[in-house]
Write a protein that holds these residues in place. Structure first.
Motif, PDB file in Angstrom:
ATOM      1  N   GLY A 124      -9.356   1.132  -0.816  1.00  0.00           N
ATOM      2  CA  GLY A 124      -9.655   2.044  -1.914  1.00  0.00           C
ATOM      3  C   GLY A 124      -9.446   1.511  -3.306  1.00  0.00           C
ATOM      4  N   GLY A 125      -9.584   0.256  -3.547  1.00  0.00           N
ATOM      5  CA  GLY A 125      -9.465  -0.225  -4.921  1.00  0.00           C
ATOM      6  C   GLY A 125      -8.782  -1.568  -5.002  1.00  0.00           C
ATOM      7  N   GLU A 126      -8.019  -1.748  -6.065  1.00  0.00           N
ATOM      8  CA  GLU A 126      -7.422  -3.038  -6.353  1.00  0.00           C
ATOM      9  C   GLU A 126      -6.138  -3.304  -5.581  1.00  0.00           C
ATOM     10  OE1 GLU A 126      -6.998  -3.213 -10.575  1.00  0.00           O
ATOM     11  OE2 GLU A 126      -9.118  -2.793 -10.897  1.00  0.00           O
ATOM     12  N   GLN A 127      -5.644  -2.326  -4.836  1.00  0.00           N
ATOM     13  CA  GLN A 127      -4.408  -2.506  -4.085  1.00  0.00           C
ATOM     14  C   GLN A 127      -4.553  -3.559  -2.990  1.00  0.00           C
ATOM     15  OE1 GLN A 127      -2.190  -1.096  -6.201  1.00  0.00           O
ATOM     16  NE2 GLN A 127      -1.064  -0.523  -4.380  1.00  0.00           N
ATOM     17  N   ILE A 128      -5.763  -3.713  -2.449  1.00  0.00           N
ATOM     18  CA  ILE A 128      -5.970  -4.611  -1.321  1.00  0.00           C
ATOM     19  C   ILE A 128      -7.110  -5.563  -1.650  1.00  0.00           C
ATOM     20  CG2 ILE A 128      -6.564  -4.755   1.123  1.00  0.00           C
ATOM     21  CD1 ILE A 128      -5.600  -1.905   1.435  1.00  0.00           C
TER      22      ILE A 128
ATOM     23  N   ILE B  67       0.854  -1.189   0.000  1.00  0.00           N
ATOM     24  CA  ILE B  67       0.000   0.000   0.000  1.00  0.00           C
ATOM     25  C   ILE B  67       0.888   1.236   0.000  1.00  0.00           C
ATOM     26  CG2 ILE B  67      -1.962  -1.129   1.087  1.00  0.00           C
ATOM     27  CD1 ILE B  67      -1.181   0.268   3.700  1.00  0.00           C
ATOM     28  N   GLY B  68       0.288   2.353  -0.360  1.00  0.00           N
ATOM     29  CA  GLY B  68       1.041   3.589  -0.492  1.00  0.00           C
ATOM     30  C   GLY B  68       1.772   3.995   0.766  1.00  0.00           C
ATOM     31  N   PRO B  69       2.924   4.631   0.596  1.00  0.00           N
ATOM     32  CA  PRO B  69       3.754   5.001   1.741  1.00  0.00           C
ATOM     33  C   PRO B  69       3.335   6.304   2.430  1.00  0.00           C
ATOM     34  CG  PRO B  69       4.855   5.613  -0.286  1.00  0.00           C
ATOM     35  CD  PRO B  69       3.592   4.888  -0.678  1.00  0.00           C
ATOM     36  N   MET B  70       2.477   7.085   1.791  1.00  0.00           N
ATOM     37  CA  MET B  70       2.039   8.340   2.405  1.00  0.00           C
ATOM     38  C   MET B  70       0.959   8.044   3.435  1.00  0.00           C
ATOM     39  SD  MET B  70       1.867  11.544  -0.229  1.00  0.00           S
ATOM     40  CE  MET B  70       0.137  11.478  -0.184  1.00  0.00           C
ATOM     41  N   VAL B  71       1.212   8.370   4.699  1.00  0.00           N
ATOM     42  CA  VAL B  71       0.269   8.096   5.773  1.00  0.00           C
ATOM     43  C   VAL B  71      -0.083   9.420   6.436  1.00  0.00           C
ATOM     44  CG1 VAL B  71      -0.165   6.789   7.874  1.00  0.00           C
ATOM     45  CG2 VAL B  71       1.389   5.868   6.138  1.00  0.00           C
ATOM     46  N   THR B  72      -1.384   9.715   6.475  1.00  0.00           N
ATOM     47  CA  THR B  72      -1.850  10.988   7.023  1.00  0.00           C
ATOM     48  C   THR B  72      -3.044  10.742   7.926  1.00  0.00           C
ATOM     49  OG1 THR B  72      -1.222  12.015   4.915  1.00  0.00           O
ATOM     50  CG2 THR B  72      -2.559  13.333   6.410  1.00  0.00           C
TER      51      THR B  72
END
Length: 145
Positions: A122-126, A22-27
């Motif tokens: 949020g989609g196909e990533q998971i 998953i994306g590395p940006m965590v907010t």
């Protein structure tokens, strides 16, 4: 910013596991809508060629005195997410912290009266198996007053 697995608690909940890739940006985001307070942690990927970003995973803790049971939580989410009340989130999901429901790409449960959690992919990533594993690894560790 610490890696996702080492982030501090999210409003009294530990996020014990997130999928690889998953994306590395965590907010973290804090907001309110009607009588509900939200604290949300979002993992994003990007930027893509069109300079956009994509939400890969979102864990949200919601607090409201109106969350008296799973039916009340579902009723709120139907309106908030603008879903079809006849067809959305009808499958049960039993989390160790409390009862909940699931639909494609999301799971939510009532951790205690007034406190709920929603996990959204949020989609196909998971895939749904990893999303469920993530949800099961979100555990209430201390009450927040």
């Amino acid at each position: 910013m610490p890696p996702p697995r080492q982030r501090p608690l999210l409003d009294g909940f530990a996020v014990g596991w997130v999928p690889q890739g998953i994306g590395p940006m965590v907010t973290d985001f804090e907001y309110e809508w009607e009588d509900v307070g939200f604290l949300s942690r979002v993992w994003e990927s990007g930027p893509y060629p069109d300079e956009s970003y994509r939400v890969d995973l979102q864990v949200t803790v919601m607090r409201s005195p109106s969350f008296t049971d799973v039916a009340a939580l579902r009723e709120f989410l139907v309106g908030y997410l603008e879903r079809d009340p006849a067809a959305w989130a009808t499958e049960p999901f039993l989390h160790l912290d409390g009862p909940g429901l699931t639909d494609v790409g999301e799971l939510f449960w009532l951790a205690e009266p007034g406190v709920a959690v929603r996990v959204f992919g949020g989609g196909e990533q998971i895939d749904f198996r990893d999303l469920t594993r993530t949800a099961c690894a979100v555990r209430q560790v201390m009450p927040v007053d």
